[in-house]
Design an enzyme around this catalytic site. Structure first.
Site, PDB file in Angstrom:
ATOM      1  N   ASP A   1      -7.052  -2.443  -3.997  1.00  0.00           N
ATOM      2  CA  ASP A   1      -7.943  -2.773  -5.114  1.00  0.00           C
ATOM      3  C   ASP A   1      -9.312  -2.121  -5.042  1.00  0.00           C
ATOM      4  O   ASP A   1     -10.293  -2.651  -5.569  1.00  0.00           O
ATOM      5  CB  ASP A   1      -8.095  -4.307  -5.235  1.00  0.00           C
TER       6      ASP A   1
ATOM      7  N   HIS B   1      -5.071  -4.554 -12.266  1.00  0.00           N
ATOM      8  CA  HIS B   1      -5.286  -5.790 -11.501  1.00  0.00           C
ATOM      9  C   HIS B   1      -5.712  -6.885 -12.475  1.00  0.00           C
ATOM     10  O   HIS B   1      -6.552  -6.642 -13.353  1.00  0.00           O
ATOM     11  CB  HIS B   1      -6.375  -5.546 -10.446  1.00  0.00           C
TER      12      HIS B   1
ATOM     13  N   LEU C   1       0.869  -1.186   0.000  1.00  0.00           N
ATOM     14  CA  LEU C   1       0.000   0.000   0.000  1.00  0.00           C
ATOM     15  C   LEU C   1       0.895   1.221   0.000  1.00  0.00           C
ATOM     16  O   LEU C   1       1.886   1.261   0.730  1.00  0.00           O
ATOM     17  CB  LEU C   1      -0.856   0.023   1.268  1.00  0.00           C
TER      18      LEU C   1
HETATM   19  C1  GRF Z   1       0.240  -7.769 -13.678  1.00  0.00           C
HETATM   20  O1  GRF Z   1      -0.456  -8.960 -13.806  1.00  0.00           O
HETATM   21  C2  GRF Z   1      -0.639  -6.721 -13.032  1.00  0.00           C
HETATM   22  O2  GRF Z   1      -1.983  -6.912 -13.276  1.00  0.00           O
HETATM   23  C3  GRF Z   1      -0.361  -6.930 -11.580  1.00  0.00           C
HETATM   24  O3  GRF Z   1       0.987  -7.283 -11.485  1.00  0.00           O
HETATM   25  C4  GRF Z   1       1.405  -7.871 -12.709  1.00  0.00           C
HETATM   26  C5  GRF Z   1       2.608  -7.138 -13.167  1.00  0.00           C
HETATM   27  O4  GRF Z   1       3.155  -7.751 -14.310  1.00  0.00           O
HETATM   28  N1  GRF Z   1      -0.701  -5.753 -10.801  1.00  0.00           N
HETATM   29  P1  GRF Z   1       4.334  -7.050 -15.108  1.00  0.00           P
HETATM   30  O5  GRF Z   1       5.502  -6.911 -14.122  1.00  0.00           O
HETATM   31  O6  GRF Z   1       3.854  -5.735 -15.562  1.00  0.00           O
HETATM   32  O7  GRF Z   1       4.662  -7.976 -16.231  1.00  0.00           O
END
Ligand code: GRF
Length: 195
Positions: free
Chosen positions: A147, A106, A89
């Site tokens: 989230d 997310h 956070l």
């Molecule tokens: C992604 O799946 C995003 O949704 C989540 O963390 C992951 C990061 O992936 N918050 P990357 O490092 O951008 O490939």
């Protein structure tokens, strides 16, 4: 005028969303450019990718993260911060200073499958265990609660009978790479219309 954006990646960051946002800015797919990458750790794939892309990187200190972030955003004249894999956070000072200009992505359709502990493969395992027929990704504004915050954009994909957490993650990641630049473009354009 293109919006100046920083991306805060995760401590074990792969950096695919960061690299995708850098490319989207350079290819003119959104009215924004990534001018700074922040990372909680050195030597990660995300940090290496940022170096290769020629984007300045700053590593977060262990203490007083908020002063460090806010000073660097000021120094790089950044108005927008995109979280991409960052799991902690953020301090309330940072959330408030960037109100409406702080985004996260997310890998599920919030409000389902969100909250503390819902990250990475855990999300996709939970989606499969719940027997969902649909998943996707959500770009949302960041508040002080995991989230939560206004949903800016969602993209959906089917969950297939033969899916594993890994195959589903790959399908959702492809959607993330479409969604994040689109969501940022929406918000930047919306902000430009507000006097
Ligand atoms: C992604 O799946 C995003 O949704 C989540 O963390 C992951 C990061 O992936 N918050 P990357 O490092 O951008 O490939």
């Amino acid at each position: 005028m293109r919006a100046r954006v920083a991306v805060l990646v995760g401590g074990k960051g792969r950096g695919s969303n960061m690299a995708n946002l850098v490319r989207a800015g350079r290819e003119g797919l959104m009215p924004a450019e990534v001018v700074l990458v922040l990372s909680p750790a050195e030597g990660t794939p995300a940090v290496d990718a940022a170096f290769e892309l020629g984007v300045p990187v700053r590593i977060l200190p262990k203490e007083d993260v908020s002063t460090f972030i806010l000073e660097n955003l000021y120094k790089f004249e950044v108005e927008w911060l995109c979280l991409a894999g960052y799991l902690q956070l953020l301090p309330p000072e940072v959330v408030h200073a960037l109100s409406g200009r702080l985004l996260n992505i997310h890998p599920a359709l919030l409000p389902k499958f969100g909250g503390k502990g819902m990250y990475g493969v855990h999300v996709h395992k939970a989606v499969l265990a719940a027997g969902e027929t649909e998943s996707g990704c959500t770009v949302h504004l960041v508040t002080e609660v995991y989230d939560e915050g206004e949903v800016v954009l969602q993209k959906r994909c089917p969950v297939l009978a033969a899916d594993t957490p890994e195959t589903l993650a790959a399908r959702v990641l492809a959607l993330e790479h479409e969604a994040y630049p689109e969501a940022l473009a929406l918000l930047v354009e919306r902000a430009a219309r507000v006097p």
